[in-house]
Design a protein around this motif. Sequence first.
Motif, PDB file in Angstrom:
ATOM      1  N   ASP A  27       0.797  -1.240  -0.034  1.00 37.83           N
ATOM      2  CA  ASP A  27      -0.136  -0.110  -0.194  1.00 37.83           C
ATOM      3  C   ASP A  27       0.806   1.284   0.023  1.00 37.83           C
ATOM      4  O   ASP A  27       0.629   2.082  -0.863  1.00 37.83           O
ATOM      5  CB  ASP A  27      -1.029  -0.042   1.343  1.00 37.83           C
ATOM      6  CG  ASP A  27      -2.017   1.026   1.162  1.00 37.83           C
ATOM      7  OD1 ASP A  27      -2.587   0.663   0.064  1.00 37.83           O
ATOM      8  OD2 ASP A  27      -2.328   1.579   1.932  1.00 37.83           O
ATOM      9  N   GLY A  30       2.699   1.613  -3.432  1.00 32.57           N
ATOM     10  CA  GLY A  30       1.865   1.479  -4.726  1.00 32.57           C
ATOM     11  C   GLY A  30       2.457   0.882  -5.838  1.00 32.57           C
ATOM     12  O   GLY A  30       3.179  -0.019  -5.762  1.00 32.57           O
ATOM     13  N   GLY A  31       2.469   1.753  -6.924  1.00 32.39           N
ATOM     14  CA  GLY A  31       3.074   1.416  -8.147  1.00 32.39           C
ATOM     15  C   GLY A  31       4.558   0.882  -8.099  1.00 32.39           C
ATOM     16  O   GLY A  31       5.144   0.482  -9.089  1.00 32.39           O
ATOM     17  N   SER A 187      -5.952  -5.946  -0.123  1.00 38.67           N
ATOM     18  CA  SER A 187      -5.579  -4.409  -0.764  1.00 38.67           C
ATOM     19  C   SER A 187      -5.743  -3.703   0.391  1.00 38.67           C
ATOM     20  O   SER A 187      -6.817  -3.331   0.892  1.00 38.67           O
ATOM     21  CB  SER A 187      -6.537  -4.364  -1.728  1.00 38.67           C
ATOM     22  OG  SER A 187      -6.198  -3.227  -2.607  1.00 38.67           O
ATOM     23  N   PRO A 215      -1.642  -2.445  -8.727  1.00 36.09           N
ATOM     24  CA  PRO A 215      -0.959  -2.094  -7.655  1.00 36.09           C
ATOM     25  C   PRO A 215      -1.593  -2.154  -6.121  1.00 36.09           C
ATOM     26  O   PRO A 215      -2.578  -1.624  -6.231  1.00 36.09           O
ATOM     27  CB  PRO A 215      -0.182  -0.566  -7.942  1.00 36.09           C
ATOM     28  CG  PRO A 215      -0.534  -0.709  -9.473  1.00 36.09           C
ATOM     29  CD  PRO A 215      -1.580  -1.553  -9.851  1.00 36.09           C
ATOM     30  N   ARG A 216      -0.835  -2.377  -5.242  1.00 38.29           N
ATOM     31  CA  ARG A 216      -1.176  -2.403  -3.724  1.00 38.29           C
ATOM     32  C   ARG A 216      -2.031  -3.586  -3.694  1.00 38.29           C
ATOM     33  O   ARG A 216      -2.322  -3.999  -2.382  1.00 38.29           O
ATOM     34  CB  ARG A 216      -2.356  -1.130  -3.561  1.00 38.29           C
ATOM     35  CG  ARG A 216      -1.778   0.279  -3.705  1.00 38.29           C
ATOM     36  CD  ARG A 216      -2.568   1.185  -3.304  1.00 38.29           C
ATOM     37  NE  ARG A 216      -1.962   2.626  -2.867  1.00 38.29           N
ATOM     38  CZ  ARG A 216      -1.234   3.089  -4.021  1.00 38.29           C
ATOM     39  NH1 ARG A 216      -1.362   2.822  -5.027  1.00 38.29           N
ATOM     40  NH2 ARG A 216      -0.628   4.318  -3.508  1.00 38.29           N
TER      41      ARG A 216
END
Lengths: 332, 211, 803, 277
Positions: A27, A30-31, A187, A215-216
């Motif tokens: 988290d 992310g990306g 997530s 992502p995440r």
Amino acid sequence: MATIRDMMPAFELFQPTSVDAAAELMDEHGGDAWALAGGLDSMDWFKDRIKRPRVVVDLSGVSELRGIRETAQGLDIGALTTLTEVERHDALRSDYAVLADAARHVATPQIRNQGTLGGNISQDTRCWYYRSGWPCYRAGGNTCYASAPQAMNREHCIMGASRCVAVNPSDTAPALLALDAVVTVRSGGRERTVDAEDYFVGPAMDITRMTVLRPRDLLTKVHIPSAWAGAHFHYEKVQDRGSWDFALVSVAGAFRTTGGRIQEARLAVNGVAPYPVRLHRVEQALAGAVTGEETALAAGEMAVEGARPLRHNGYKVPLMRNLVRRAVRSVA
Amino acid sequence: MDEVVVTRTLERSVSRRTFIKGVIAAGAATSSAGYLLRGSTGLFAATAMQGTAERLITLNVNGQQRRVDVLPNETLAMTLRYKLGLTGTKLGCDRAECGACTVLVDGVSQYACSTLTHQVRGRAVTTVEGLEDRQSGALHPVQQAVLDEGGFQCAFCAPGFIMSMVALVDANPAPTREAAAHALSGNLCRCGDYDKILNCAMRAAELARRV
Amino acid sequence: MAEKLIGKDIAPPDLVAKITGRAKYAEDFRAEGMVFAKMLLSPMPHARVRRIDTSRAERMEGVVGVLLPDDVPQPEPPAEPVLAREPVFEGQPVLAVAAVTEQIAADAIEQVRVDFEPLPFVLDPLDSLRPGGPNAHVQGNVRVRGEDGTEWRDHKWTETDFAAAATADRLPMGEPVVEWSRGDVDAAFANAEVIVEETIVHQSLTHHPMEPRTSMAYWQNGKLFAFTSTQSTARTKGALANALDMDPEDVVLVAEYCGGGFGSKISGSTLMRLPAIFSRKINRPVMLRVTRYEETYIGRARPGFQGWVKMGFRGDGKVTALDLYLVEEGGAYGSGDNGTAGVVADLTYQPDNVRVRSVSVFTNTPPKSAQRGPGGAQIISMLEPILDKGARELGMDRLEIRKLNAPRPDVRFGPRDMGLTSVHAVEALAQGGEAFGWEEKKVLSGRRNGTKVTGVGIGLSPYTAGSRGYDGLLLLRPDGKLQVHQGIGNLGTHSIADTARPAAEILGLDWDQVEIVWGDSSRGLPRSSVQAGSQTTHAHTRANHAAATDARSKIQEIAAGTLGGAPGDYVLDGGRVFHRSNQSRGMSFGQVAERAIELGGTYDGHVLPEDIHAETVAAAGGLAGQGLMGVARDNYGGDGGVYSWVAGFAVVELDVETGIVDVTEYTGYADCGTVVHPRSLGAQILGGSIQGMGMAMSQRWVFDPKWGVPLAKRLYTARPPGILDVPLEMSWGAVGIPDPQTPVGAKGIGEPPVGAGAAAIASAVADALGGRCLCRTPLTPDIILAELEGLEPPFSRTATHVG
Amino acid sequence: MEILRRGPNPWGQEVLIGVGWDLVWLAVFLSVAFVVIHPLWVAARTRGVGTGEGAEGEAEALGGPGAGDLPERIQRHSVAARTFHWTMSVAMIALLVTAFVPVLGLQFPWVTVHWIAGLVLLVAVLYHVVHSMVWQDFWSMGFGARDLREGLAELRHALDPRARPGPRSGKYPADHKLYHHVVVLVTIAAVVTGVLMMVRIDTPFWSGNPYLLSDGTWGVLYVVHGLSGVALIGLVAAHVYFAIRPEKRWITWSMIRGWISRDRYLTHHDPDRWVVK
């Protein structure tokens, strides 16, 4: 930037020991973050220096994500459970043999020792244009090099294409579809469950991803419902070499029969589309059908209806047809 | 990278143990200026990242505790070959395809070229150099079997095959020839010595049963 | 001679090092201050380097230097530069960066800017032969013999050549570059009972030895110390010195082990010069660890053939006419497999009338080189199924037709009308058929079991197996041990040990009294053959035989001189020399060696024979005075070509629903003269056959036609056979009749089995398909299934780089 | 902010890939900002001052000779013209939604809908070109010196209410004409590049071929297509916004009903420039 291969670029490595910590790291970054399971597909990307995450979250230390739990509803398989564990697990072998069988067909013993079930179903396609780092649609570009008139696409798809013609390489994916498996995705703080069939995403929907994972997201669990326990199963993978190879076409089937008739059936095929294909129409046609060669032939024909081969993969149509035949033929 | 990030990332809701692990792993991302001009050992020294967090980790290799400087993106094969001088583990493809780098991690065969060294912290790594009996120096039954059968030609694949054979005979004392072939299907031999290699595996199982 | 060692299974002396991980291959060496080189490879199949900017890379911390095309010789093509200013294939090294770590070197490569100007490229030789077709080199597309040596030519065929072929979907056949013939093929075809005609395609495939061509080098006191991976040690030292234009005696070459070469590392590699040149420039030891990715491009490949064959048979099955046309894909720097292919075809079928036409075309594909049985393996795997077609049409047994056509001792063949020292191909076929159980197996042909059909096949494959005139060098030490110096390589054939056996036999020594010296040129290596063409067993049993014979007479002379009597009265056994009448009247070899040192002169190598090679003189010079020296040139002579043969027999199960072929049984049977080391011979026969199976069944080298770059760049896409792709049990045998023209009677065996394995499988697959010959490699499930399903083939009969 | 996306082609040569998707967000942001700010600004500006709406009384005064025998309803847009307009707008919305909504994060299979909508737009545009040249008064859209003066005056009036409004326009006001011409250019760019891009995808009629043009040329086409698409976000937003503004609603009605009242005609249009027989 000149191209060089076989030296992983630098990245930060995090080794959480709990799902919470892992989810939090994913988290947080992310990306920029990349979840590392068995690492076989991931390290290929890193060594080619094509995918270069800033942060790698190594899940191998998260014991909660490992192991197989038997529950009243069926089996819960941690996403980090190795393919060898899946292959050897008693309950899986006795009641859900199609999955153990599929796991046994993956690559090599060493890869099965390292590779995980979660990684196997989440791995990226093997399209050799995409893997060469070419700027194709899947890589964020504007071309499919594999479907060009003169392209070499012997291993590409015969259905489900949408600009991209790559295929899903997973051996275990069709088995999960045949078992009506459900996967759990974590997530951040939230968890959601997805049917195995919906876990895989085609290029029409999102051309840059093979699965729903964004992502995440963290794949945490694969649930095998008891519905198909002890059914008649069939798994077959056709590959060019006896080991370390991806399926040209693979098929997984689950069948319930009574008195020479098929009550209910599940059929999934991989290697023919950008995602594992569940053969709903064939399943419906099989429900109530008499077992035997005639039904098998019909099922095979129906399975390949609408197939649209590329220049070099016309053989996949009869191959898929024959493998579906064999799956249905195996019921008797 | 700096510890602060890690701390902030993991402190909340995360166990002390996780937090420390995070620091170690992150710390290992740092360069080791000391290695900068020592090519032979500094293969992975000096990357883009800077920092002063802990960088030394302890590996259990062939029964010995080895302290070694390891970067986050460093594979076990590289650590063994270039930091610990264990060049018996070969790099044939560096892509988990040929098996020349096969080692045992807690007794399980793995491709060292596709395992991050940080992933085997606290686990027992065995390489081909660790097979001989430490006291007597006697060859491992598998090695003895290969010697008896005159196995391998160019033998670049031999260490990897031998490790797979060790994993095989440990798991299955009486394999069929077919079971042996499947157990060794993660290793490639370009000389095509497979028939003799299978003879070695069968002989190895036989010798292993005796001891 | 009393054979204690010849024909016995003795583990090679280096095996323990190999299985304990102590064996040092090139990449396992280290040197203080060693830096690591990484290369920038050409991203295009044919280009010109306009501009190179390495400034950003050179500014990086830890970068020690760069090596540019201007830093290395740029010879005229088809000579290959170490770093190319005009790359002619994708993946060709253009420049290199050295840094204190491999990681930094790789990061630095990414900072280099190279401006490439794309040039026209060609992948398929036929495209280059079309009118106005592109050439792989700006100089031309073929090399032809001109007034002064070979020269470039822009060789094109006519539109009509292509039009005619297109309609028939067969190979276009324009003006050849090479042509030779015997008899009158057209007349012979006119009288032939049966004629078989096919277009054949054998695709190119990479060598992929397990060990990439890694090298390390440093300079000290003007001497070059080079550590590399090579098939032949002594000759690689010469090649490296030659390439760097220096005196061979200033080169110390260390190549103790070679992780496979198969023809791609005969005398090292072009790339082995890079660390040497780089190290001289930056004055640091340089390690070039070649990765599998790089090896795929620069590791060499077997050239492909697009061909056409017409065979005419007499009623009794004798091949009376053979007409062969071959277009060879020569790759970026050319190849010559087409020549050998024609000769091997002529030798194998012995037609009275033969015509061979061929053209070898340069293409912008990675460089080709010899690959185990170059030319022969391809043509045999293509022609054997076609011979089967003839046999079928004549209703003949496929084993019988091979026996009938196989050469007899009075054989003459090839453009130079050669003979053979010995040939027992017929015996190999007969005994092999016996061992395989041909009579019982052939009835299984076409048997249907569920979805599987059985196919049975045979392949008969010859290849060169020897050479003459090299030197032997050995030393009997004061400790009584025999030290045999071997300049050949150590690539797993065990010949460094096995070719020394005759020396021990002649001197009556037990094997444990023999030490082999190899792999380090500073220890004195005699003039040796390259370890290629399956020469070494023949060439070096002879050389060591000669050297040992020299040593024996010196020992006898010393014994006679010391103990009286005539040298001829003395016999050697158990490490002693003694009078035949009285065992106790003798000396130990140790004493003999000491005496030899006292006597000096020829005895301890201070005086050397006139006829030995300068390299041997240099090597012997370094050993003089250390014991009794045996040194001699192989002057045994001989007349005719030295060829060995392997007859391969296979059973396959073909699944008609998947196109998958399962090889269930295989037997290889050899004619290679005396068997020196049975287990090692078996390894060569079966190993070579397995490489042949990979060649026929799976290995490929696919290119994208639009961009001209290879796609099958990984092992799993190139598909060398794994342990599950071959039969669980394989058997082998040998005729074992000594070759009369060589003292030990042994011939080489490395190469013949490749063609045998490939042909036996191809023949068996055609048999399972009811005699239908796909006449192309590899025989992958897709094309087999397409054939069974009657699908429209996705590519033409002559297409290459596909699958 | 990423404006253009570049990438290496298979030979490592840098080529254009397309526009940076950040531009989509920018266009959306600007459109929303305009729609929010403009009414507030207008409100603030027109406080106390009369709106542009002319009082009914003026009509007589302005009424030229024969104004009396004009019909109650004056045909402004033929059925054909309206059909075209609404077809085009549906296609345009479909194109924008299928093009950009996935980029903004809501994913669905968009390719087929997009190219079909594109074809509809193409047909509509071709129809419009022919129709306007053959049946409509093509030059009523012409932009001349008078339009310029009218436009500038209107602009001055818009900025400063005390400045008197410009002269009455012909059939189409200057701002409408300008807007039309801009849309024409952008749409043509989008349609032409779009049609070419269809060569690269599989359709029921052919299968894609990415090599018809060099990758460099394709890159340019992608950029043009992307830029025109992004521009259309703003143009369409502005169009829709004005169409629903109260003082302009009578024009919107005319695109639905086809006619305007004689009063509107006399108030807003110059009978000499828009002659109604």
